[in-house]
Scaffold this motif. Structure first.
Motif, mmCIF file in Angstrom:
data_model
loop_
_atom_site.group_PDB
_atom_site.id
_atom_site.type_symbol
_atom_site.label_atom_id
_atom_site.label_comp_id
_atom_site.label_asym_id
_atom_site.label_seq_id
_atom_site.Cartn_x
_atom_site.Cartn_y
_atom_site.Cartn_z
ATOM 1 N N ARG A 1 99.171 -23.326 120.066
ATOM 2 C CA ARG A 1 99.125 -24.789 120.070
ATOM 3 C C ARG A 1 99.154 -25.308 121.508
ATOM 4 N N PHE A 2 98.284 -26.265 121.771
ATOM 5 C CA PHE A 2 98.193 -26.880 123.097
ATOM 6 C C PHE A 2 98.330 -28.387 122.944
ATOM 7 N N ALA A 3 99.077 -28.998 123.848
ATOM 8 C CA ALA A 3 99.315 -30.436 123.764
ATOM 9 C C ALA A 3 98.058 -31.235 124.075
ATOM 10 N N ARG A 4 97.175 -30.686 124.870
ATOM 11 C CA ARG A 4 95.923 -31.374 125.192
ATOM 12 C C ARG A 4 94.842 -30.325 125.453
ATOM 13 N N PRO A 5 93.565 -30.670 125.283
ATOM 14 C CA PRO A 5 92.477 -29.705 125.439
ATOM 15 C C PRO A 5 92.414 -29.042 126.808
ATOM 16 N N THR B 1 91.496 -26.819 120.064
ATOM 17 C CA THR B 1 92.905 -27.206 120.209
ATOM 18 C C THR B 1 93.318 -28.231 119.163
ATOM 19 N N ASP B 2 92.470 -28.457 118.166
ATOM 20 C CA ASP B 2 92.735 -29.444 117.111
ATOM 21 C C ASP B 2 93.937 -28.990 116.267
ATOM 22 N N PRO B 3 95.075 -29.705 116.342
ATOM 23 C CA PRO B 3 96.277 -29.275 115.617
ATOM 24 C C PRO B 3 96.132 -29.355 114.102
ATOM 25 N N SER B 4 95.156 -30.138 113.625
ATOM 26 C CA SER B 4 94.963 -30.248 112.178
ATOM 27 C C SER B 4 94.162 -29.071 111.627
ATOM 28 N N ARG B 5 93.653 -28.245 112.496
ATOM 29 C CA ARG B 5 92.826 -27.112 112.092
ATOM 30 C C ARG B 5 93.661 -25.835 112.189
ATOM 31 N N PRO B 6 93.717 -25.025 111.144
ATOM 32 C CA PRO B 6 94.527 -23.797 111.203
ATOM 33 C C PRO B 6 94.106 -22.894 112.360
ATOM 34 N N GLY B 7 95.083 -22.191 112.920
ATOM 35 C CA GLY B 7 94.798 -21.297 114.035
ATOM 36 C C GLY B 7 93.753 -20.256 113.699
ATOM 37 N N ALA B 8 93.784 -19.745 112.471
ATOM 38 C CA ALA B 8 92.808 -18.729 112.059
ATOM 39 C C ALA B 8 91.393 -19.292 112.101
ATOM 40 N N LEU C 1 84.184 -23.818 128.477
ATOM 41 C CA LEU C 1 85.173 -24.814 128.058
ATOM 42 C C LEU C 1 85.171 -26.016 129.003
ATOM 43 N N ARG C 2 84.985 -25.752 130.298
ATOM 44 C CA ARG C 2 84.977 -26.836 131.279
ATOM 45 C C ARG C 2 83.811 -27.793 131.025
ATOM 46 N N SER C 3 82.694 -27.246 130.605
ATOM 47 C CA SER C 3 81.491 -28.061 130.437
ATOM 48 C C SER C 3 81.360 -28.690 129.047
ATOM 49 N N ASP C 4 82.205 -28.276 128.102
ATOM 50 C CA ASP C 4 82.046 -28.739 126.715
ATOM 51 C C ASP C 4 83.370 -29.277 126.173
ATOM 52 N N LEU C 5 83.579 -30.565 126.347
ATOM 53 C CA LEU C 5 84.823 -31.193 125.891
ATOM 54 C C LEU C 5 84.965 -31.098 124.381
ATOM 55 N N ARG C 6 83.862 -31.242 123.646
ATOM 56 C CA ARG C 6 83.932 -31.174 122.172
ATOM 57 C C ARG C 6 84.455 -29.812 121.727
ATOM 58 N N LEU C 7 84.023 -28.750 122.409
ATOM 59 C CA LEU C 7 84.494 -27.424 122.052
ATOM 60 C C LEU C 7 85.979 -27.288 122.356
ATOM 61 N N ARG C 8 86.412 -27.783 123.510
ATOM 62 C CA ARG C 8 87.835 -27.732 123.851
ATOM 63 C C ARG C 8 88.667 -28.453 122.794
ATOM 64 N N THR D 1 101.517 -25.975 132.975
ATOM 65 C CA THR D 1 100.692 -26.895 132.199
ATOM 66 C C THR D 1 100.069 -26.246 130.984
ATOM 67 N N VAL D 2 100.341 -24.990 130.737
ATOM 68 C CA VAL D 2 99.755 -24.352 129.565
ATOM 69 C C VAL D 2 100.849 -24.000 128.572
ATOM 70 N N SER D 3 100.446 -23.789 127.331
ATOM 71 C CA SER D 3 101.378 -23.349 126.305
ATOM 72 C C SER D 3 101.851 -21.954 126.639
ATOM 73 N N ARG D 4 103.108 -21.825 126.987
ATOM 74 C CA ARG D 4 103.622 -20.531 127.428
ATOM 75 C C ARG D 4 103.557 -19.484 126.315
ATOM 76 N N GLU D 5 103.858 -19.893 125.107
ATOM 77 C CA GLU D 5 103.846 -18.941 123.995
ATOM 78 C C GLU D 5 102.429 -18.431 123.737
ATOM 79 N N ALA D 6 101.473 -19.355 123.687
ATOM 80 C CA ALA D 6 100.084 -18.963 123.443
ATOM 81 C C ALA D 6 99.565 -18.089 124.579
ATOM 82 N N TYR D 7 99.876 -18.491 125.790
ATOM 83 C CA TYR D 7 99.429 -17.710 126.946
ATOM 84 C C TYR D 7 100.059 -16.320 126.940
#
Length: 273
Positions: free
Chosen positions: A91-95, A55-62, A44-51, A5-11
């Motif tokens: 990149r993650f498909a969902r938070p 993981t916002d794809p419109s925001r550069p990774g840096a 991360l578990r307690s803060d959905l906005r942070l997650r 369930t996680v991004s294998r490349e990122a992990y």
């Protein structure tokens, strides 16, 4: 160790960074890093906005990396900051996948600490035994799985049961199971952690159910046969359940071999129904 369930490349990139940052770390130092990473998972578990922000794809990774660095720098070790900042550039498909990945990194750091301390096999056995104890006591199982009870109350219960009786990594991993590792319930989380510990030792886990204890020779024979089938060493986790009457049931992953008398009787009853 990773998860479907996680991004294998990122992990993979974050895991490699963690390994490089802690290559010469002692077991206690790795425990500290693991606790830090698991604390980030708690955040991360307690803060959905942070997650979502991380993981916002419109925001550069840096940019995502700089955000997490601004939150963590000066509060946790460089190894933790570098590992998590590497992770969030992926990149993650969902938070929720970011949370899963962070949890897995923390668990892997704990397992590596036990491995360096020469206690990984003990941790595997202790996790399994605690799973047997908790599942065999309905009141205890209900208390540990009760999501309406505070986490601190359930941790205190585990502490009373395990503190000073198991390896420190075992106690910490049971705490991880209480939070619902990978979104699972307590019992399923504990089983997954047993399997993750075995994976760290390059072993398969075979859950064996019998009516009476196996002799050492029988265990060795069964382990040898299963190792030949699966092409790697096998850790037997034996559960004695008199109600199966006789025979043996073996589960390895999704494979189930049920040769118990109970199963045969049930099959006969169904045939005559």
């Amino acid at each position: 160790m990773t998860s479907p369930t996680v991004s294998r490349e990122a992990y993979g990139e974050a895991s490699a960074r963690l390994a490089a940052e802690t290559a010469t770390a002692t077991a206690p130092q790795l425990v500290t890093v693991a606790d830090e990473i698991l604390s980030v998972a708690g955040l991360l578990r307690s803060d959905l906005r942070l997650r979502r922000a991380l993981t916002d794809p419109s925001r550069p990774g840096a940019d995502r990396a700089e955000l997490i660095k601004s939150l963590l720098s000066g509060k946790v070790s460089k190894a933790t900051v570098d590992t998590i900042s590497t992770l969030v550039t992926g990149r993650f498909a969902r938070p929720g996948q970011l949370l899963d990945a962070t949890e897995h990194l923390g668990v892997d750091a704990l397992l590596t600490s036990a491995e360096r301390d020469g206690k990984l096999g003990d941790v595997e056995d202790e996790l399994f035994r605690f799973g047997q104890i908790s599942s065999g006591d309905s009141a205890l199982a209900a208390a540990l799985s009760d999501a309406s009870a505070s986490l601190s109350e359930r941790v205190k219960l585990v502490e009373d049961l395990l503190k000073s009786k198991t390896q420190p990594a075992t106690f910490r991993l049971v705490e991880v199971a209480l939070t619902g590792f990978g979104g699972r319930g307590f019992a399923a989380s504990l089983n997954r952690l047993v399997e993750a510990t075995a994976e760290k030792r390059d072993r398969e886990v075979a859950y064996v159910t019998v009516a009476k204890p196996l002799t050492e020779a029988e265990e060795q024979s069964l382990a040898g046969k299963l190792s030949a089938v699966y092409g790697r060493d096998v850790s037997l986790k034996v559960d004695v359940v008199p109600s199966v009457l006789g025979g043996v049931s073996v589960r390895v992953g999704s494979d189930l071999y049920d040769g118990t008398v109970q199963r045969k009787l049930n099959a006969a009853k169904q045939a005559f129904a």
